[in-house]
Design an enzyme around this catalytic site. Structure first.
Site, mmCIF file in Angstrom:
data_model
loop_
_atom_site.group_PDB
_atom_site.id
_atom_site.type_symbol
_atom_site.label_atom_id
_atom_site.label_comp_id
_atom_site.label_asym_id
_atom_site.label_seq_id
_atom_site.Cartn_x
_atom_site.Cartn_y
_atom_site.Cartn_z
ATOM 1 N N LYS A 23 0.628 4.640 6.903
ATOM 2 C CA LYS A 23 0.023 5.488 5.867
ATOM 3 C C LYS A 23 0.532 6.914 6.045
ATOM 4 O O LYS A 23 1.088 7.289 7.068
ATOM 5 C CB LYS A 23 -1.516 5.505 5.979
ATOM 6 C CG LYS A 23 -2.194 4.156 5.819
ATOM 7 C CD LYS A 23 -2.174 3.667 4.398
ATOM 8 C CE LYS A 23 -2.903 2.364 4.227
ATOM 9 N NZ LYS A 23 -2.119 1.181 4.527
ATOM 10 N N SER A 41 0.811 -1.222 0.000
ATOM 11 C CA SER A 41 0.000 0.000 0.000
ATOM 12 C C SER A 41 0.845 1.273 0.000
ATOM 13 O O SER A 41 0.364 2.336 -0.375
ATOM 14 C CB SER A 41 -0.966 0.026 1.184
ATOM 15 O OG SER A 41 -0.290 0.271 2.392
#
Length: 149
Positions: free
Chosen positions: A106, A65
């Site tokens: 993230k 990701s």
């Protein structure tokens, strides 16, 4: 493929000094150039990357990701994250967060009342947080290490 970070592993509180030579000049990434045969300085990677050992932890990335088309923003699968829990997370920092009782890495988006976690990989949609979701910023990623193979 796994979806979680592996860790945290604490940094050594009293790491032994390990000065590594820093070579003078630069290294060519194009045509070979003669190597300089002298050491310009020495650097201890603990001092460079772990300024707060009591608050520093390592995680192993598991998943894609954070793989970005922009090379300098890309964190590959199996990279080791250096995470400092003493730093306050700001907008655009890469963070290790706990969301739904799981660790994730993230980029933090914080503007006004809007809060989101953004993957670097465009295949993953942003995680836009609402009032019902509980988010805990566990620490700020200060660097990552990856092996070339």
């Amino acid at each position: 493929m796994c979806a979680l970070l592996i860790g945290p592993f604490p940094a050594n509180l009293l790491p032994p000094l390990m000065p590594i030579p820093v070579m003078g000049g630069s290294v060519s990434a194009g045509f070979p150039s003669p190597a300089e045969d002298w050491v310009e300085d020495r650097v201890d990677l603990n001092r460079r990357f772990v300024p707060h050992p009591e608050a520093t932890f390592f995680f192993r990335v598991c998943g894609d990701s954070m793989v970005s088309p922009i090379a300098e923003r890309s964190i590959p699968d199996k990279a080791t994250l250096i995470v400092d829990r003493s730093r306050e997370a700001k907008h655009d920092d890469i963070v290790v967060a706990i969301l739904n009782d799981e660790f994730t890495v993230k980029r933090l988006y914080r503007r006004g009342n809007r809060l989101a976690l953004i993957a670097e990989n465009p295949a993953y949609p942003p995680i836009v947080l609402n009032e019902e979701q509980e988010l805990s910023i566990w620490g700020v990623v200060t660097a990552w290490i990856m092996e070339p193979r």
